[in-house]
Write a protein that holds these residues in place. Structure first.
Motif: not given
Length: 167
Positions: A77-93
């Motif tokens: 979902q890289r193209k549809q995903m916003g910066k916030t969602k991407s950052q939050v998911l990376k932080t969850i890891k």
């Protein structure tokens, strides 16, 4: 090999067909269905076993960690995903929940994760309840397991106190 168990009921005899496949003593596939006729149960067993042997059926449990699931979501979902969602998911890891297998994830694990977020583990101290809800929301979007657990979790961040007369 499938088995059929006859059961008596008010409406007549029912036939419960069950197919269990084991590998190394561990169940890798299990499926069952109930039929009113024994011939239908036998036909279903033959079909399920044929489909399993052909590789069309597998156990539905996902044998992957939350971290791997997040990576898959980010990749697809890289193209549809916003910066916030991407950052939050990376932080969850960074949290402990990322090491859990998706199939064994329990509502209590998600509550513990939410508490860790609220307490400021791996980031600024004392995140707000809305930030915690944001993390939970993004995690729930990663898969049906997280989504199905979300309504069962009753989470109240430690910084939020209930006032008398309000729920």
């Amino acid at each position: 090999m499938g088995t059929i168990v006859e059961r008596k009921s008010k409406s007549g005899t029912k036939h419960r067909a069950q197919v269990i496949k084991k590998k190394g003593g561990e169940v890798v596939f299990s499926k069952s269905a109930t039929f009113s006729r024994k011939t239908a149960a036998n036909a279903w067993i033959k079909k399920v076993e044929k489909d399993f042997d052909a590789g069309k059926l597998t156990n539905r449990q996902i044998q992957t960690t939350v971290s791997e699931l997040i990576d898959k979501v980010i990749d697809t979902q890289r193209k549809q995903m916003g910066k916030t969602k991407s950052q939050v998911l990376k932080t969850i890891k960074l949290f402990d929940v990322a090491d859990f297998e998706v199939a064994s994830l329990r509502p209590a694990d998600l509550v513990e994760f939410a508490n860790q977020v609220a307490e400021g583990e791996h980031g600024p101290a004392g995140r707000s309840p809305s930030t915690t809800a944001n993390y939970m929301s993004h995690l729930s979007g990663c898969g049906p397991v997280a989504l199905s657990c979300r309504p069962k979790c009753s989470f109240e961040p430690p910084s939020v106190r209930r006032r008398l007369g309000f729920s």
